[in-house]
Write a protein that holds these residues in place. Structure first.
Motif, PDB file in Angstrom:
ATOM      1  N   GLU A  49      -6.740   4.251   8.850  1.00 11.54           N
ATOM      2  CA  GLU A  49      -6.090   5.303   9.628  1.00 11.54           C
ATOM      3  C   GLU A  49      -4.588   5.021   9.701  1.00 11.54           C
ATOM      4  O   GLU A  49      -4.164   3.918  10.005  1.00 11.54           O
ATOM      5  N   MET A  50      -3.800   6.054   9.448  1.00 11.07           N
ATOM      6  CA  MET A  50      -2.342   5.890   9.497  1.00 11.07           C
ATOM      7  C   MET A  50      -1.761   6.635  10.694  1.00 11.07           C
ATOM      8  O   MET A  50      -2.072   7.808  10.924  1.00 11.07           O
ATOM      9  N   PHE A  51      -0.908   5.940  11.446  1.00  8.96           N
ATOM     10  CA  PHE A  51      -0.224   6.498  12.619  1.00  8.96           C
ATOM     11  C   PHE A  51       1.273   6.501  12.336  1.00  8.96           C
ATOM     12  O   PHE A  51       1.871   5.439  12.133  1.00  8.96           O
ATOM     13  N   TYR A  52       1.859   7.691  12.326  1.00  9.58           N
ATOM     14  CA  TYR A  52       3.294   7.822  12.063  1.00  9.58           C
ATOM     15  C   TYR A  52       3.942   8.463  13.292  1.00  9.58           C
ATOM     16  O   TYR A  52       3.568   9.577  13.695  1.00  9.58           O
ATOM     17  N   VAL A  53       4.912   7.770  13.888  1.00 11.81           N
ATOM     18  CA  VAL A  53       5.514   8.252  15.134  1.00 11.81           C
ATOM     19  C   VAL A  53       6.620   9.266  14.840  1.00 11.81           C
ATOM     20  O   VAL A  53       7.627   8.949  14.203  1.00 11.81           O
ATOM     21  N   LEU A  54       6.435  10.476  15.335  1.00 12.18           N
ATOM     22  CA  LEU A  54       7.408  11.557  15.155  1.00 12.18           C
ATOM     23  C   LEU A  54       8.435  11.582  16.274  1.00 12.18           C
ATOM     24  O   LEU A  54       9.601  11.888  16.065  1.00 12.18           O
TER      25      LEU A  54
ATOM     26  N   ILE B  21       6.140   2.466  -3.310  1.00  9.49           N
ATOM     27  CA  ILE B  21       4.927   2.470  -2.486  1.00  9.49           C
ATOM     28  C   ILE B  21       5.206   1.709  -1.194  1.00  9.49           C
ATOM     29  O   ILE B  21       5.645   0.559  -1.223  1.00  9.49           O
ATOM     30  N   VAL B  22       4.941   2.362  -0.052  1.00  9.54           N
ATOM     31  CA  VAL B  22       5.156   1.692   1.236  1.00  9.54           C
ATOM     32  C   VAL B  22       3.871   1.586   2.055  1.00  9.54           C
ATOM     33  O   VAL B  22       3.867   0.983   3.124  1.00  9.54           O
ATOM     34  N   GLY B  23       2.788   2.139   1.553  1.00  4.47           N
ATOM     35  CA  GLY B  23       1.522   2.022   2.272  1.00  4.47           C
ATOM     36  C   GLY B  23       0.369   2.453   1.392  1.00  4.47           C
ATOM     37  O   GLY B  23       0.543   3.213   0.436  1.00  4.47           O
ATOM     38  N   GLU B  24      -0.822   1.929   1.703  1.00  2.00           N
ATOM     39  CA  GLU B  24      -2.024   2.304   0.954  1.00  2.00           C
ATOM     40  C   GLU B  24      -3.186   2.385   1.921  1.00  2.00           C
ATOM     41  O   GLU B  24      -3.376   1.499   2.752  1.00  2.00           O
ATOM     42  N   LEU B  25      -3.939   3.478   1.835  1.00  2.38           N
ATOM     43  CA  LEU B  25      -5.117   3.626   2.681  1.00  2.38           C
ATOM     44  C   LEU B  25      -6.089   4.599   2.043  1.00  2.38           C
ATOM     45  O   LEU B  25      -5.683   5.617   1.500  1.00  2.38           O
ATOM     46  N   GLY B  27      -7.614   4.730  -0.667  1.00  4.38           N
ATOM     47  CA  GLY B  27      -7.359   5.084  -2.063  1.00  4.38           C
ATOM     48  C   GLY B  27      -6.134   5.962  -2.268  1.00  4.38           C
ATOM     49  O   GLY B  27      -5.878   6.424  -3.372  1.00  4.38           O
ATOM     50  N   GLN B  28      -5.401   6.200  -1.182  1.00  6.49           N
ATOM     51  CA  GLN B  28      -4.193   7.024  -1.236  1.00  6.49           C
ATOM     52  C   GLN B  28      -2.958   6.121  -1.117  1.00  6.49           C
ATOM     53  O   GLN B  28      -3.013   5.076  -0.484  1.00  6.49           O
ATOM     54  N   HIS B  29      -1.865   6.580  -1.676  1.00  2.00           N
ATOM     55  CA  HIS B  29      -0.601   5.876  -1.498  1.00  2.00           C
ATOM     56  C   HIS B  29       0.345   6.678  -0.601  1.00  2.00           C
ATOM     57  O   HIS B  29       0.376   7.908  -0.658  1.00  2.00           O
ATOM     58  N   VAL B  30       1.101   5.962   0.195  1.00  2.00           N
ATOM     59  CA  VAL B  30       2.245   6.519   0.905  1.00  2.00           C
ATOM     60  C   VAL B  30       3.469   6.027   0.135  1.00  2.00           C
ATOM     61  O   VAL B  30       3.618   4.827  -0.078  1.00  2.00           O
ATOM     62  N   LYS B  31       4.299   6.965  -0.299  1.00  2.00           N
ATOM     63  CA  LYS B  31       5.452   6.598  -1.108  1.00  2.00           C
ATOM     64  C   LYS B  31       6.722   7.172  -0.505  1.00  2.00           C
ATOM     65  O   LYS B  31       6.673   8.208   0.167  1.00  2.00           O
ATOM     66  N   LEU B  32       7.829   6.513  -0.772  1.00  2.00           N
ATOM     67  CA  LEU B  32       9.146   7.068  -0.444  1.00  2.00           C
ATOM     68  C   LEU B  32       9.889   7.307  -1.747  1.00  2.00           C
ATOM     69  O   LEU B  32       9.805   6.497  -2.677  1.00  2.00           O
ATOM     70  N   VAL B  33      10.624   8.408  -1.781  1.00  2.66           N
ATOM     71  CA  VAL B  33      11.372   8.728  -2.989  1.00  2.66           C
ATOM     72  C   VAL B  33      12.627   9.509  -2.614  1.00  2.66           C
ATOM     73  O   VAL B  33      12.643  10.204  -1.587  1.00  2.66           O
ATOM     74  N   PHE B  96       2.374  11.661   0.071  1.00  4.01           N
ATOM     75  CA  PHE B  96       1.001  11.176   0.264  1.00  4.01           C
ATOM     76  C   PHE B  96       0.204  11.692  -0.910  1.00  4.01           C
ATOM     77  O   PHE B  96       0.145  12.913  -1.133  1.00  4.01           O
ATOM     78  N   GLU B  97      -0.447  10.816  -1.606  1.00  2.00           N
ATOM     79  CA  GLU B  97      -1.210  11.255  -2.772  1.00  2.00           C
ATOM     80  C   GLU B  97      -2.132  10.143  -3.226  1.00  2.00           C
ATOM     81  O   GLU B  97      -1.944   8.978  -2.857  1.00  2.00           O
ATOM     82  N   PRO B  98      -3.138  10.470  -4.044  1.00  2.30           N
ATOM     83  CA  PRO B  98      -4.041   9.431  -4.525  1.00  2.30           C
ATOM     84  C   PRO B  98      -3.289   8.360  -5.306  1.00  2.30           C
ATOM     85  O   PRO B  98      -2.281   8.654  -5.964  1.00  2.30           O
ATOM     86  N   ALA B  99      -3.788   7.146  -5.235  1.00  3.00           N
ATOM     87  CA  ALA B  99      -3.137   6.024  -5.917  1.00  3.00           C
ATOM     88  C   ALA B  99      -3.010   6.275  -7.412  1.00  3.00           C
ATOM     89  O   ALA B  99      -2.135   5.721  -8.067  1.00  3.00           O
ATOM     90  N   SER B 100      -3.850   7.135  -7.949  1.00  2.00           N
ATOM     91  CA  SER B 100      -3.838   7.427  -9.386  1.00  2.00           C
ATOM     92  C   SER B 100      -2.699   8.349  -9.830  1.00  2.00           C
ATOM     93  O   SER B 100      -2.480   8.526 -11.030  1.00  2.00           O
ATOM     94  N   THR B 101      -1.950   8.911  -8.878  1.00  2.00           N
ATOM     95  CA  THR B 101      -0.986   9.969  -9.207  1.00  2.00           C
ATOM     96  C   THR B 101       0.221   9.453  -9.989  1.00  2.00           C
ATOM     97  O   THR B 101       0.893   8.509  -9.574  1.00  2.00           O
ATOM     98  N   LEU B 102       0.513  10.092 -11.102  1.00  2.00           N
ATOM     99  CA  LEU B 102       1.703   9.779 -11.897  1.00  2.00           C
ATOM    100  C   LEU B 102       2.787  10.785 -11.531  1.00  2.00           C
ATOM    101  O   LEU B 102       2.511  11.987 -11.434  1.00  2.00           O
TER     102      LEU B 102
END
Lengths: 119, 119
Positions: A49-54, B21-25, B27-33, B96-102
């Motif tokens: 579970e991800m918690f992101y503070v807005l 990549i800044v987070g994984e949960l 099977g999804q990745h949280v990314k910054l770009v 936010f997207e699946p870890a498989s995403t190119l």
């Protein structure tokens, strides 16, 4: 395929501990929720579970430590880990978690919310 | 289980079109770009993709319309839908997207980034 404006969505509700669904992708839900006070101790056996503070801040209590979360910070709580959010003042949070996730996890009770509203 | 501070992570890199990549949960990745300029037209056959604007603004072009995305707004692009982000000025985005995403989906080329850095 419409964009979602977070402040507009947050203005749609005022109650606490009652997540709203604002997006769905890849079997995951994006939810908005407002916390105030102490939630119940619980865990999710199958969902991270991800918690992101807005806006605002709250502390996430674990059995062995506490993590203070402020605006523009997020925390991923892995499946199986007991946790309890506590907010002295109201805080607005974005959640990212599988669609199957129940807010109170394995601790069903009066704070449990099923069949969440989509806004 | 450490919290992530988004502004601190954004300060770690300056290049464009290169997600971190800044987070994984689940099977999804949280990314910054950071985006600046025009990306390539592409689609993802198997992955929905969420774009959340942290700072700045950009437009998401589709074959039949354009959606302008500003700070605190997000858009979910369903799998199979061709899209192209265009940013006049630099914009910081959370994905936010699946870890498989190119990043370039089915349009591999010089902007394709594989084996993304975790920060």
């Amino acid at each position: 395929m419409n964009k979602v404006n977070i402040p507009e969505k947050l203005a749609c509700f005022r109650d606490h501990w009652n997540p709203r669904i604002v997006g769905e992708l890849n079997g995951q839900h994006v939810k908005l929720v407002k916390f105030k006070g102490e939630f119940v101790w619980h865990k999710h056996d199958d969902e991270d579970e991800m918690f992101y503070v807005l806006q605002g801040e709250f502390k996430m209590e674990f059995r062995d430590k506490t993590v203070m979360l402020r605006e523009n910070e997020f925390l991923i709580v892995p499946k199986g880990v007991e946790h309890r959010p506590v907010a002295v003042d109201e805080v607005s949070v974005m959640l990212f978690e599988p669609a199957s996730t129940l807010n109170t996890g394995d601790t069903k009770g009066e704070l449990t919310r099923e069949a969440l509203e989509k806004i």
